[in-house]
Design a protein around this motif. Structure first.
Motif, PDB file in Angstrom:
ATOM      1  N   ILE A   6     -72.243  41.667 -52.228  1.00 12.94           N
ATOM      2  CA  ILE A   6     -72.764  40.308 -52.006  1.00 12.94           C
ATOM      3  C   ILE A   6     -71.670  40.351 -53.253  1.00 12.94           C
ATOM      4  N   SER A   7     -72.118  40.315 -54.357  1.00 14.28           N
ATOM      5  CA  SER A   7     -71.314  40.529 -55.743  1.00 14.28           C
ATOM      6  C   SER A   7     -70.393  39.910 -55.456  1.00 14.28           C
ATOM      7  N   ASP A   8     -69.385  41.190 -54.624  1.00 13.13           N
ATOM      8  CA  ASP A   8     -68.554  41.909 -54.811  1.00 13.13           C
ATOM      9  C   ASP A   8     -67.316  40.729 -54.040  1.00 13.13           C
ATOM     10  N   GLN A   9     -68.013  40.816 -53.094  1.00  9.93           N
ATOM     11  CA  GLN A   9     -66.954  38.946 -52.051  1.00  9.93           C
ATOM     12  C   GLN A   9     -67.110  37.702 -52.845  1.00  9.93           C
ATOM     13  N   GLN A  10     -68.008  37.773 -53.734  1.00  4.77           N
ATOM     14  CA  GLN A  10     -68.062  36.523 -54.531  1.00  4.77           C
ATOM     15  C   GLN A  10     -67.030  36.523 -56.049  1.00  4.77           C
ATOM     16  N   THR A  11     -67.146  38.083 -56.229  1.00  2.00           N
ATOM     17  CA  THR A  11     -66.420  38.064 -57.121  1.00  2.00           C
ATOM     18  C   THR A  11     -64.714  37.459 -57.217  1.00  2.00           C
ATOM     19  N   TYR A  12     -64.350  38.553 -55.685  1.00  2.00           N
ATOM     20  CA  TYR A  12     -63.440  38.261 -55.263  1.00  2.00           C
ATOM     21  C   TYR A  12     -62.934  37.072 -54.795  1.00  2.00           C
ATOM     22  N   GLN A  13     -63.609  36.077 -53.708  1.00  2.00           N
ATOM     23  CA  GLN A  13     -63.666  34.757 -53.799  1.00  2.00           C
ATOM     24  C   GLN A  13     -62.735  34.292 -54.499  1.00  2.00           C
ATOM     25  N   ASN A  14     -63.673  34.270 -56.103  1.00  5.44           N
ATOM     26  CA  ASN A  14     -63.383  33.883 -57.765  1.00  5.44           C
ATOM     27  C   ASN A  14     -61.373  33.989 -57.881  1.00  5.44           C
ATOM     28  N   ARG A  15     -61.286  35.502 -58.170  1.00  4.83           N
ATOM     29  CA  ARG A  15     -60.262  35.767 -58.138  1.00  4.83           C
ATOM     30  C   ARG A  15     -59.369  34.865 -57.432  1.00  4.83           C
ATOM     31  N   LEU A  16     -59.083  35.016 -55.966  1.00  2.55           N
ATOM     32  CA  LEU A  16     -58.650  34.288 -54.787  1.00  2.55           C
ATOM     33  C   LEU A  16     -58.605  32.728 -55.588  1.00  2.55           C
ATOM     34  N   ASN A  17     -59.658  32.211 -55.666  1.00  3.81           N
ATOM     35  CA  ASN A  17     -59.548  30.793 -55.948  1.00  3.81           C
ATOM     36  C   ASN A  17     -58.785  31.026 -57.966  1.00  3.81           C
ATOM     37  N   ARG A  18     -58.827  31.747 -58.588  1.00  4.80           N
ATOM     38  CA  ARG A  18     -57.889  31.639 -60.059  1.00  4.80           C
ATOM     39  C   ARG A  18     -56.028  32.317 -59.097  1.00  4.80           C
ATOM     40  N   ASN A  19     -56.082  32.374 -58.293  1.00  2.00           N
ATOM     41  CA  ASN A  19     -54.654  32.958 -57.518  1.00  2.00           C
ATOM     42  C   ASN A  19     -54.847  33.790 -58.366  1.00  2.00           C
ATOM     43  N   GLY A  20     -55.396  35.176 -58.432  1.00  2.00           N
ATOM     44  CA  GLY A  20     -54.867  36.287 -58.256  1.00  2.00           C
ATOM     45  C   GLY A  20     -55.317  36.719 -59.862  1.00  2.00           C
ATOM     46  N   LEU A  21     -55.742  36.172 -61.192  1.00  2.00           N
ATOM     47  CA  LEU A  21     -55.776  36.432 -61.851  1.00  2.00           C
ATOM     48  C   LEU A  21     -57.636  36.810 -62.512  1.00  2.00           C
ATOM     49  N   SER A  22     -58.246  37.637 -63.129  1.00  2.00           N
ATOM     50  CA  SER A  22     -58.766  38.808 -63.423  1.00  2.00           C
ATOM     51  C   SER A  22     -60.156  37.234 -63.851  1.00  2.00           C
ATOM     52  N   ALA A  23     -61.482  37.808 -64.008  1.00  2.00           N
ATOM     53  CA  ALA A  23     -62.208  37.174 -64.984  1.00  2.00           C
ATOM     54  C   ALA A  23     -61.433  37.197 -66.715  1.00  2.00           C
ATOM     55  N   ASN A 160     -51.020  30.593 -67.535  1.00  2.00           N
ATOM     56  CA  ASN A 160     -51.913  31.072 -67.753  1.00  2.00           C
ATOM     57  C   ASN A 160     -51.478  32.717 -67.903  1.00  2.00           C
ATOM     58  N   ILE A 161     -52.472  33.208 -68.896  1.00  2.00           N
ATOM     59  CA  ILE A 161     -51.931  34.881 -69.222  1.00  2.00           C
ATOM     60  C   ILE A 161     -53.110  35.858 -68.439  1.00  2.00           C
ATOM     61  N   ASP A 162     -53.354  37.192 -68.473  1.00  2.00           N
ATOM     62  CA  ASP A 162     -53.795  38.051 -67.971  1.00  2.00           C
ATOM     63  C   ASP A 162     -53.203  39.413 -68.423  1.00  2.00           C
ATOM     64  N   GLY A 163     -54.252  40.527 -68.180  1.00  2.00           N
ATOM     65  CA  GLY A 163     -53.952  41.569 -67.684  1.00  2.00           C
ATOM     66  C   GLY A 163     -53.849  42.088 -70.019  1.00  2.00           C
ATOM     67  N   THR A 164     -52.710  42.421 -70.381  1.00  2.00           N
ATOM     68  CA  THR A 164     -52.691  43.438 -72.180  1.00  2.00           C
ATOM     69  C   THR A 164     -52.428  41.935 -72.696  1.00  2.00           C
TER      70      THR A 164
END
Length: 320
Positions: A6-23, A160-164
């Motif tokens: 349940i938590s992971d689905q929400q996390t993944y949904q949020n990532r998709l709403n961020r165009n694939g960017l991580s938290a 937006n920047i992501d990763g290292t």
């Protein structure tokens, strides 16, 4: 596993709403007059790995330009492939399109093309997710050191920047982008799953119920075996063997149950938090095992065979 799903689905949904960017992604606030081509060259010269940069023009919010290197968060591919390192040094841009955009692409044969207003760009893959219209309607175009379709200056784009770049190399990122600080990006949660209960509350509730069941099953098993032990009339050696036999029986049942649960959960549920699942199962398993083993091993033998009863039992066994 259901709770974490349940938590992971929400996390993944949020990532998709961020165009694939991580938290951990960050937004670059800059008034720099530097051109995009110069930025891309500086990023390439930095030799950093495992990051991505996304640039979006406010006039075209559904089109995102990407420059990346190494491992970084990916999008759910429907067909074809995602952008790769070789695309970020190619002399021409490549496109990954959302599923909802496919019908608007130019496709004279097997190859689809996206028209960016001045030329047709090859589409190498499509992305999409059932619960995210934002990602389905989006276009991702590669930038590279050999070309860039963006002629404007950095201040004209949302970056937006992501990763290292957003985690371990923030100091380098500040030098490259010539900024003093970063901000957290803001995104609209398009078509987000409407949970009646917040996912974190639901996850916590399920884990608490699982904890109660863990303790309850331990008590039920231990009391059932203790009753069996109390009803026996064995010598001390046989009694000890029976006690440890019940302990081995518990561990066999526990391992079979955990294995079946893991197989069903991993095959039917969407999961990301495998490490958290392992730690939780280990914690619950250790707690339950400790309760069962301690209760069974500490059980006092109520009925001990006398020497006369042992002799009769021995003679009966050998006569049989």
């Amino acid at each position: 596993m259901w709770a974490f799903s349940i938590s992971d689905q929400q996390t993944y949904q949020n990532r998709l709403n961020r165009n694939g960017l991580s938290a951990s992604a960050l937004r670059v606030k800059t008034n720099s007059k530097e051109r995009v081509a110069t930025l891309i060259q500086k990023l390439a010269d930095s030799h950093l790995k495992n990051y991505q940069v996304q640039l979006t023009d406010a006039a075209h919010p559904t089109v995102t330009y990407v420059f990346a290197q190494g491992d970084y968060t990916q999008l759910p591919i429907s067909s074809g492939r995602m952008l790769t390192d070789s695309d970020f040094s190619a002399p021409v841009p490549f496109v990954v399109a959302g599923d909802a955009v496919k019908d608007r692409l130019y496709q004279p044969a097997n190859q689809a093309y996206y028209y960016d207003g001045s030329r047709y760009l090859s589409v190498v893959g499509t992305v999409g997710a059932a619960n995210s219209t934002a990602i389905n309607d989006h276009i991702f175009i590669s930038l590279s050191t050999a070309q860039t379709t963006l002629k404007g200056r950095l201040r004209h784009y949302t970056i937006n920047i992501d990763g290292t770049l957003a985690t371990t190399k923030q100091k380098v990122a500040k030098q490259i982008f010539k900024v003093k600080s970063f901000a957290k990006p803001k995104y609209k949660n398009s078509n987000q799953t409407a949970w009646a209960i917040p996912p974190i509350a639901l996850t916590t509730g399920i884990l608490l119920v699982a904890l109660v069941l863990t303790i309850g099953i331990a008590r039920f098993f231990a009391l059932a075996e203790i009753k069996q032990l109390n009803d026996t009339r064995l010598d001390r050696t046989l009694y000890r063997h029976l006690t440890y036999g019940y302990v081995r029986q518990y561990f066999f049942y526990a391992l079979v149950g955990i294995g079946a649960g893991y197989f069903l959960g991993s095959s039917r549920l969407y999961l990301l938090s495998y490490q958290q699942i392992f730690l939780t199962v280990a914690l619950y398993g250790i707690l339950q095992a400790a309760m069962v083993v301690v209760k069974i091993v500490r059980t006092k033998q109520k009925h001990v065979l006398t020497e006369e009863e042992e002799d009769r039992a021995y003679e009966k066994e050998h006569q049989g």
